[in-house]
Design an enzyme around this catalytic site. Structure first.
Site, PDB file in Angstrom:
ATOM      1  CB  SER B 122      40.216  36.380  36.034  1.00 34.19           C
ATOM      2  OG  SER B 122      39.607  35.170  36.372  1.00 34.19           O
ATOM      3  CG  HIS B 164      42.536  31.859  37.719  1.00 32.86           C
ATOM      4  ND1 HIS B 164      42.885  32.644  38.794  1.00 32.86           N
ATOM      5  CD2 HIS B 164      41.459  32.464  37.153  1.00 32.86           C
ATOM      6  CE1 HIS B 164      42.039  33.671  38.888  1.00 32.86           C
ATOM      7  NE2 HIS B 164      41.179  33.587  37.901  1.00 32.86           N
ATOM      8  CD  GLU B 191      45.562  32.446  40.788  1.00 32.20           C
ATOM      9  OE1 GLU B 191      46.180  32.698  41.840  1.00 32.20           O
ATOM     10  OE2 GLU B 191      44.475  31.835  40.753  1.00 32.20           O
TER      11      GLU B 191
END
Lengths: 308, 308
Positions: B122, B164, B191
């Site tokens: 992330s 994401h 993800e």
């Protein structure tokens, strides 16, 4: 004319105004086909109100709900003399299942061929081409078995249309459909955005959002494997995202000059070459910038440059 | 190793298992850097628990919150002997603002150069490259001023990472950043999906989703005009969407053979050419299909073909 759905109906109505203009303005005779809609006559009434308010003298509605009705001679004849046909939103499969291949379906194709403007919004947009996105899942990543295609009304060839494109995140399914059918050019239209397809098969973008064009002609993919519902490999898709004013050649699959450049070019041609050089040299000296920037600035004085 | 966030921590843990393997398995010494996270030591504790559970003997945590702390000699020295560094999620700007250009930042680069595996998930993924997506808006359509870029930790050059990717609909901002910086290759990671970047600058996809690669080298765009927040024109972007097992050469910006094909090729080379022809001829006769289909079927017996 292909509209991505939710075209502005309250403010400047850019898209509907273009439809009215193409249909002949106050002299237009428009037929609204609301078969796709589940709202019944309300959909027709809405567009009748809107189009009348924009000066269209004659607006009639057609709403066949069975193939028998769509094969009715009177219904097909209702398109005679129409200068504009408007296909409402709703469910594109209902539209294509009821109208495709019937007398009404043929009458729409014929009207288009004789020069009437045919506009479809949302479901109506999907249905205009020979190959139609029937339904599918949302998401930006292409997946196997993500979308299904069926036969549309056949007004346009060689494209497949998806609508509400950004708002419903439909890049994945458009990529997956083009990966399975690379002969088709994929068009994804944002809401309140339309493609005006001209007779030379050039596409012009109007409205608030953008049109995403997916060209799979150089694509490598594993689409033929249909691996469950897993992500699909797509490599080498060529992507275009074109806002209002940009044009695209559907045959050569390439960007055309911006409309402002076209009108600008006309003006520049009229201007003598000597004068232009002189003016450019002066502008460059004054601004310390290269001629390209000066040209852009001259064309778009009202727009801010990133470097400022 | 760049992870799109939300990597599986409960089931088969494909991504974390690969990290552990690359870091040396049970002999690994992993340092978790949790500066990006707002969860405090909880983020470190989570990964310590996970990695210990996967057999890693030594897991320590580092959480500098100021540049002073990140310049502390002891903190930088803590990476000596580390075989793996894990950058947690959170806010990539906090990570790059605190660590970028400090002794710790340099120690991470040095560890990477001497062969330690550096994984970021992330926010940690965004921060690994020299150019970092700092923040931006969601949406599939590229728009002017949609995203901001800043300097990352500099472990990888020539790419800009977004994470994401499908879940937060970030194609638009990746397209807009690449349009402004076409020398950078845009990587959008879904993800529970990761890019393993090997020493030869080849990228391997692992995990559940796909990696979207945006190549702007042939792009035409109006990105330099920064027209308010309106849609940006992008034409000719080359798009790749690669699921698990596919590989991509970051230098030549092109698809590499699928991993299964590579191992298969090794096997085929070992097999004598005569034998292979014989077997193929028999297979073709038996199945009435061309050799390509037979080859694919042989390789992917467990997978259904679309045409079946």
């Amino acid at each position: 004319m292909i509209i991505g759905g939710a075209e502005d109906k309250l403010k400047d109505k850019i898209i509907l105004a273009r439809f009215v203009k193409l249909a002949g303005g106050s002299g237009a005779s428009v037929v609204v086909v609301s078969t796709a809609s589940s709202l019944g006559e309300e959909a027709t009434d809405l567009y009748r109100l809107l189009l009348r308010g924009m000066g269209v003298a004659r607006v009639t509605g057609l709403r066949p709900l069975t193939r028998d009705q769509a094969n009715d001679l009177d219904i097909a004849m209702a398109l005679e003399g129409a200068t504009g046909i408007f296909l409402t939103g709703g469910n594109q499969l209902r539209l294509s299942l009821v109208v495709g291949g019937t007398r009404l379906g043929q009458a729409i194709v014929d009207a288009h061929l004789r020069g009437a403007v045919v506009a479809g919004t949302s479901a109506g947009a999907s249905a205009v081409s020979s190959h139609m996105m029937a339904f599918g899942a949302s998401g930006a990543t292409p997946k196997h078995r993500m979308a299904q295609m069926s036969a549309g009304l056949g007004l346009l060839q060689g494209i497949v249309v998806d609508q509400h494109f950004e708002q419903r995140t439909r890049l994945g399914r458009l990529l997956s459909v083009v990966a399975q059918s690379p002969s088709l050019l994929g068009l994804g239209l944002d809401e309140d955005t339309a493609a005006v397809v001209h007779h030379d098969n050039s596409l012009e973008v109007i409205g608030r959002g953008a049109i995403t064009i997916v060209d799979g002609s150089l694509m490598v993919t594993d689409a033929f494997q249909a691996k469950g519902h897993r992500p699909m490999m797509v490599s080498g898709a060529i992507l275009h995202s074109l806002p209002s004013g940009f044009r695209f050649d559907l045959d050569s699959r390439s960007l055309l000059p911006h409309l402002s450049e076209v009108s600008d070019r006309g003006r520049r041609l009229a201007e003598s070459a000597g004068k232009r050089l002189h003016r450019l040299a002066r502008a460059v000296a004054a601004e310390g910038a290269d001629s390209f920037v000066v040209e852009r600035k001259r064309r778009r004085k009202d727009e801010e440059e990133a470097s400022e």
